[in-house]
Design a protein around this motif. Structure first.
Motif, mmCIF file in Angstrom:
data_model
loop_
_atom_site.group_PDB
_atom_site.id
_atom_site.type_symbol
_atom_site.label_atom_id
_atom_site.label_comp_id
_atom_site.label_asym_id
_atom_site.label_seq_id
_atom_site.Cartn_x
_atom_site.Cartn_y
_atom_site.Cartn_z
ATOM 1 N N TYR A 134 36.458 12.880 5.798
ATOM 2 C CA TYR A 134 37.332 12.369 4.609
ATOM 3 C C TYR A 134 38.410 12.373 5.042
ATOM 4 O O TYR A 134 39.453 11.595 4.594
ATOM 5 N N ARG A 135 38.765 13.421 5.859
ATOM 6 C CA ARG A 135 39.823 13.342 7.232
ATOM 7 C C ARG A 135 40.119 12.141 8.158
ATOM 8 O O ARG A 135 41.575 11.922 7.754
ATOM 9 N N ARG A 136 38.737 11.357 8.384
ATOM 10 C CA ARG A 136 38.852 10.116 9.175
ATOM 11 C C ARG A 136 39.463 9.260 8.174
ATOM 12 O O ARG A 136 40.521 8.469 8.252
ATOM 13 N N LEU A 137 38.689 8.888 6.658
ATOM 14 C CA LEU A 137 39.693 7.756 5.652
ATOM 15 C C LEU A 137 40.698 7.556 5.608
ATOM 16 O O LEU A 137 41.647 6.854 5.340
ATOM 17 N N LEU A 138 41.795 9.713 5.364
ATOM 18 C CA LEU A 138 42.978 9.806 5.642
ATOM 19 C C LEU A 138 43.945 8.867 6.441
ATOM 20 O O LEU A 138 45.134 8.482 6.458
ATOM 21 N N LYS A 139 42.742 9.341 7.615
ATOM 22 C CA LYS A 139 43.960 9.130 9.244
ATOM 23 C C LYS A 139 43.770 7.410 8.452
ATOM 24 O O LYS A 139 45.257 6.641 9.086
ATOM 25 N N ALA A 140 42.994 6.124 8.631
ATOM 26 C CA ALA A 140 42.785 5.545 8.657
ATOM 27 C C ALA A 140 43.546 4.199 7.865
ATOM 28 O O ALA A 140 43.992 3.710 8.193
#
Length: 448
Positions: A134-140
């Motif tokens: 979830y955090r990685r998608l937000l950053k992407a």
């Protein structure tokens, strides 16, 4: 490792030390598909995806371009793209590593798909437990906004798009597209009655396309390289490449991206074979909700048609491998316990049927099976299959009926001998084995 038969596209640079960053993605040709798509007519993009033969990678295998084409004519109101990233099927582990390693494939695919269908606000519904993803998608998504790939007037094209990443609450049923939409709207995740289908009345009662992560992530390369490139991979009716997730009793478990139509025998050769040189006993071609296969199916081409003709479903290509130390009864019981726990309870066949399947299977596992229990299991499955509100009920029966078909003798042995005596769990465990309380198991099986 040999690369014969592999087709690394989505996994091409997974071994890069920072594969998830925008800079790495751009260095490997990222967003070239979007730049090309923005010069095309949206209808031409839909046609290109239709011509590619891309089929939904979430399990059902429905043609992706055809699904986009079901949307009604634009009436001036909003329409939505929802990405189903609620990967929950036991054994399925392709979308989460894809989003973790190379999330920009998905983000670019979301933008192209949204442009093609006339969407101005897209949603990615990700499983809530995978906070790191979830955090990685937000950053992407943040990086895509910063580089001008999201937001107003994308790359000067006049097209604008916003993307929202939404974390679910951890319900397997929300992998069903209409239950996902209810959850996204803030309701309890339960399947809707169809029709109307999401293409007509989906999110907020507006036309909606719901696609799997891998389906959407495959779109950029189709647009960048052309439909003919994609159809050059795979088979005539099952075109393209896909992620095959090998887990369980295999020397080198992991993701193997290969053309559809490859066989398990070929994949096992690449993965170093069954662990410890043991014999393959059974395996799932598409996760626990698909009928199991045996060693007799090693050379079945892993495409939608061939697997279907052999009596199962390609599903999510979650290849769970079990060697000859494994109790089929124990494995099927664990899967059934999962389905009984995850049933939303909306319909009687699934809510009641999975509960009783679990009770009978526990009894057989504990060696306390009674005469007629096998027939009772099959009768319960027959009363669930095709009668449940959604596919969860059907999926819950698949492993049971196929296990009885191929390993009836093990179920018959459960009339007198516990599974843990026939197949000591410590022999099949992949890690240090912590035995369950067998007295409690035996008591759990003691139900009439």
């Amino acid at each position: 490792m040999s690369t014969v038969g592999l087709s690394p596209v989505l996994t091409e640079f997974w071994d890069h030390p920072q594969s998830w960053t925008m800079d790495t993605y751009l260095d490997h040709g990222g967003y070239e598909g979007l730049k090309k798509a923005l010069t095309m007519d949206p209808a031409a993009i839909v046609q290109e995806v239709k011509d590619s033969g891309l089929r939904g990678r979430g399990g059902a295998g429905f043609p992706t371009g055809m699904k986009w084409g079901f949307l009604p004519p634009d009436d001036g109101g909003p329409r939505y793209l929802v990405v189903n990233a609620d990967e929950s099927e036991p054994g399925t582990c392709k979308d989460i590593p894809l989003m973790m390693a190379t999330p920009q494939f998905l983000i670019e695919g979301v933008i192209i798909t949204s442009f093609a269908i006339g969407c101005r606000h897209a949603f990615i519904y990700v499983r809530g437990e995978v906070v790191h993803v979830y955090r990685r998608l937000l950053k992407a998504v943040e990086e895509a906004y910063d580089r001008g790939f999201l937001g107003d007037n994308i790359l000067g094209s006049g097209y604008s798009l916003d993307v929202t990443v939404h974390a679910g609450a951890g319900a397997y049923i929300c992998g069903e597209e209409t239950a996902l939409l209810d959850s996204l709207e803030g309701r309890r995740g339960q399947p809707r009655l169809k029709p109307p289908f999401p293409a007509v009345a989906g999110l907020y009662a507006r036309p909606t396309v719901v696609n799997n992560v891998e389906s959407v992530a495959s779109v950029p390369q189709i647009i960048a390289r052309g439909a003919s490139w994609f159809t050059s991979l795979g088979t005539e009716k099952s075109a393209g490449h896909g992620l095959f997730s090998l887990s369980g009793h295999v020397e080198r478990p992991g993701q193997y991206e290969a053309p559809l139509g490859i066989t398990l025998r070929e994949l096992l050769d690449m993965a170093g074979g069954i662990r410890g040189g043991r014999q393959l006993k059974f395996w799932t071609p598409g996760g626990s909700s698909t009928p199991i296969f045996t060693a007799d199916h090693l050379d079945t081409p892993l495409d939608y048609e061939s697997v279907g003709a052999a009596g199962s479903m390609l599903g999510t290509r979650a290849l769970q491998i079990f060697d000859d130390t494994t109790s089929v009864v124990r494995a099927v019981t664990r899967w059934t316990e999962f389905y009984a726990h995850e049933s939303c309870g909306k319909c009687t066949p699934c809510r009641e049927g999975t509960y009783w399947l679990k009770q009978v299977l526990r009894r057989i596992e504990a060696g306390q099976g009674t005469q007629g229990d096998i027939e009772k299991l099959l009768d319960l499955c027959d009363n669930i299959l095709g009668r449940a509100f959604c596919a969860l009920g059907d999926g819950a029966t698949s492993c049971i009926t196929s296990a009885i078909q191929y390993f009836r003798d093990e179920f018959e042995a459960g009339m007198h001998t516990p599974a843990w005596e026939l197949f000591p769990p410590e022999r099949s465990a992949l890690f240090d084995y912590q035995p369950r309380n067998r007295d409690a198991l035996a008591a759990a099986g003691d139900h009439s």
